[in-house]
Design a protein around this motif. Structure first.
Motif, PDB file in Angstrom:
ATOM      1  N   TYR A 302       0.710  -1.409   0.065  1.00  0.00           N
ATOM      2  CA  TYR A 302      -0.116  -0.092  -0.018  1.00  0.00           C
ATOM      3  C   TYR A 302       1.053   1.090   0.039  1.00  0.00           C
ATOM      4  O   TYR A 302       0.591   2.126  -0.481  1.00  0.00           O
ATOM      5  N   SER A 303       2.222   1.234   0.540  1.00  0.00           N
ATOM      6  CA  SER A 303       2.836   2.332   0.443  1.00  0.00           C
ATOM      7  C   SER A 303       3.406   2.541  -0.997  1.00  0.00           C
ATOM      8  O   SER A 303       3.289   3.803  -1.408  1.00  0.00           O
ATOM      9  N   VAL A 304       3.550   1.380  -1.572  1.00  0.00           N
ATOM     10  CA  VAL A 304       4.094   1.519  -3.179  1.00  0.00           C
ATOM     11  C   VAL A 304       2.945   2.290  -3.960  1.00  0.00           C
ATOM     12  O   VAL A 304       2.970   3.287  -4.624  1.00  0.00           O
ATOM     13  N   ILE A 305       1.488   1.702  -3.477  1.00  0.00           N
ATOM     14  CA  ILE A 305       0.702   2.353  -4.368  1.00  0.00           C
ATOM     15  C   ILE A 305       0.319   3.852  -3.991  1.00  0.00           C
ATOM     16  O   ILE A 305       0.333   4.563  -4.974  1.00  0.00           O
ATOM     17  N   GLY A 306       0.573   4.206  -2.751  1.00  0.00           N
ATOM     18  CA  GLY A 306       0.753   5.777  -2.459  1.00  0.00           C
ATOM     19  C   GLY A 306       1.748   6.551  -3.119  1.00  0.00           C
ATOM     20  O   GLY A 306       1.520   7.405  -3.765  1.00  0.00           O
ATOM     21  N   GLN A 307       2.905   5.998  -3.295  1.00  0.00           N
ATOM     22  CA  GLN A 307       4.153   6.381  -4.099  1.00  0.00           C
ATOM     23  C   GLN A 307       3.772   6.508  -5.534  1.00  0.00           C
ATOM     24  O   GLN A 307       4.042   7.619  -6.084  1.00  0.00           O
ATOM     25  N   MET A 308       3.068   5.674  -6.159  1.00  0.00           N
ATOM     26  CA  MET A 308       2.960   5.851  -7.569  1.00  0.00           C
ATOM     27  C   MET A 308       1.650   6.737  -7.925  1.00  0.00           C
ATOM     28  O   MET A 308       2.099   7.565  -8.988  1.00  0.00           O
ATOM     29  N   ILE A 309       0.790   6.682  -7.080  1.00  0.00           N
ATOM     30  CA  ILE A 309      -0.374   8.010  -7.283  1.00  0.00           C
ATOM     31  C   ILE A 309       0.441   9.007  -7.148  1.00  0.00           C
ATOM     32  O   ILE A 309       0.132  10.021  -7.975  1.00  0.00           O
ATOM     33  N   ALA A 310       1.341   9.540  -6.243  1.00  0.00           N
ATOM     34  CA  ALA A 310       2.002  10.593  -6.078  1.00  0.00           C
ATOM     35  C   ALA A 310       2.603  11.196  -7.190  1.00  0.00           C
ATOM     36  O   ALA A 310       2.819  12.366  -7.551  1.00  0.00           O
ATOM     37  N   GLY A 339       2.875   6.683   2.095  1.00  0.00           N
ATOM     38  CA  GLY A 339       3.801   6.376   0.709  1.00  0.00           C
ATOM     39  C   GLY A 339       3.298   7.614  -0.146  1.00  0.00           C
ATOM     40  O   GLY A 339       4.386   8.228  -0.835  1.00  0.00           O
ATOM     41  N   TYR A 340       2.164   8.184  -0.311  1.00  0.00           N
ATOM     42  CA  TYR A 340       1.707   9.294  -0.957  1.00  0.00           C
ATOM     43  C   TYR A 340       2.696  10.578  -0.441  1.00  0.00           C
ATOM     44  O   TYR A 340       3.332  11.250  -1.391  1.00  0.00           O
ATOM     45  N   CYS A 341       2.627  10.897   0.846  1.00  0.00           N
ATOM     46  CA  CYS A 341       3.300  11.925   1.176  1.00  0.00           C
ATOM     47  C   CYS A 341       4.725  12.096   1.071  1.00  0.00           C
ATOM     48  O   CYS A 341       5.269  13.083   0.801  1.00  0.00           O
ATOM     49  N   GLN A 342       5.188  10.815   1.223  1.00  0.00           N
ATOM     50  CA  GLN A 342       6.752  10.668   1.292  1.00  0.00           C
ATOM     51  C   GLN A 342       7.333  10.991  -0.267  1.00  0.00           C
ATOM     52  O   GLN A 342       8.091  11.520  -0.466  1.00  0.00           O
ATOM     53  N   ASP A 343       6.256  10.786  -1.144  1.00  0.00           N
ATOM     54  CA  ASP A 343       6.747  10.945  -2.590  1.00  0.00           C
ATOM     55  C   ASP A 343       6.114  12.024  -3.294  1.00  0.00           C
ATOM     56  O   ASP A 343       6.508  12.410  -4.360  1.00  0.00           O
ATOM     57  N   GLY A 344       5.276  12.695  -2.626  1.00  0.00           N
ATOM     58  CA  GLY A 344       4.356  13.814  -3.154  1.00  0.00           C
ATOM     59  C   GLY A 344       5.262  15.234  -2.899  1.00  0.00           C
ATOM     60  O   GLY A 344       6.006  15.310  -2.362  1.00  0.00           O
TER      61      GLY A 344
END
Ligand SMILES: [Zn+2]
Length: 344
Positions: A302-310, A339-344
């Motif tokens: 789920y962290s990867v999903i968040g990163q990919m969306i970001a 994950g999103y916040c980390q990559d966004g």
């Protein structure tokens, strides 16, 4: 990221649901939100915003006012017939060959406006439905105010509900109401990415003939899973909406190595569509131990999903949908957001 949350969902509780041949307590429970909020706060996401109150104007852009009125009146009508403490649920459904216009009987309305036995209406249901809409629309305001991302913790969920039909724990379609409100607030195009385990049949139906909302859904294929009659890859939109509906159905047992390929396809299509706002119908019932699901995603996925969306770098409005594995539910949702916040 700001989280929008209200306790007003809490009294939408206490009903049972039919799961094939048995009656069980509803998997869609208030405790789900407790698990999610606790995990989010523990992960450092503690900027919690109370929703504003909105009129039903934005709801009527997506839903039939008669259907909305039914949702509001259903419990009082049921209680008048059966007394307090129960829950309204359909006895028949308005299927092929039957009239589609309800009379004033609560049973007639339930037959016309619900499509399964997973949308019981208790005394607190309408308050929760209204609150979930306010939570979604407050997120629209925050994105329009310039925030890059926001998370609307809606309960009950919404993606199975279409313009005049409730089902699958869903009454009003929070993601669709939000998408329409983003358009009405100035967005030229909105994409909805639905990553719940189940097909977002309601969202698809609402926008099926429109080109200003691109709908992409990753889900279990209809041969294996609810809602069984929709979610095929051949459903690509109609009329002006042709080419703006993307279904990526996958078999039961799908793990992240296959899932991630489908997610890449959806993200590429969204990137090409170039929306002004991305709405995420965030379901985590794709988790391996989910009692309602059948995919095999693990918590770190789920962290990867968040990163990919970001990586799309779009204004992103997360809207909570399903997820029922109580022990891991909070972690899985928090992992998407972190994950999103980390990559966004
Ligand atoms: Zn689901």
């Amino acid at each position: 990221m700001k989280l929008i949350y209200s306790d007003d969902h809490r009294d939408h509780a206490g009903a049972k649901e039919m799961r094939y041949d048995e009656m069980i307590p509803m998997s869609e429970s208030p405790e789900r939100m407790d698990m999610i909020m606790e995990a989010l706060v523990n992960a450092g996401h503690n900027d919690v915003v109370v929703p504003k109150s909105f009129s039903l104007e934005a709801v009527y852009k997506v839903h039939d006012p008669a259907f909305v009125s039914f949702l509001e009146r259903a419990y009082p009508l049921w209680e008048a017939e059966f007394g307090p403490g129960g829950y309204a649920t359909a006895y028949t459904f308005g299927m092929r060959g039957m009239a589609q216009a309800p009379n004033q009987s609560i049973h007639s309305m339930l037959s016309c406006y619900t499509f399964d036995v997973c949308v019981p209406i208790v005394e607190g249901t309408w308050k929760a439905i209204r609150s979930a809409v306010d939570v979604a629309l407050t997120g629209v305001d925050i994105i329009q105010g310039g925030e890059k991302a926001v998370f609307s913790l809606c309960r009950p969920p919404g993606h199975h509900a279409s313009g005049d039909l409730a089902g699958g724990y869903c009454y009003l379609n929070n993601a669709a109401i939000a998408a329409q409100a983003h358009l009405d607030g100035g967005a030229r195009r909105v994409a909805i990415l639905d990553i719940d385990y189940h097909h977002g049949n309601g969202s698809q139906h609402i926008f099926y003939e429109r080109e200003d909302v691109f709908f992409a859904s990753l889900h279990a294929r209809p041969e294996d899973e609810y809602p069984f009659l929709m979610g095929y890859a051949t459903e690509v939109g109609k009329g002006d909406g042709k080419g703006y509906n993307l279904n990526l159905p996958m078999p039961k047992g799908t793990d992240f190595s296959s899932y991630v390929l489908a997610l890449q396809v959806a993200l590429r299509r969204i990137e090409h569509y170039a929306p002004d706002v991305l709405v995420i119908s965030l379901g985590v019932d794709t988790f391996v131990d989910d009692p309602v699901g059948g995919f095999e995603l693990q918590s770190p996925d789920y962290s990867v999903i968040g990163q990919m969306i970001a990586q799309l770098s779009l204004p992103t409005h997360f809207i909570m949908e399903g997820g029922y594995a109580m022990e891991a539910l909070g972690t899985n949702v928090a992992n998407v957001i972190s994950g999103y916040c980390q990559d966004g």
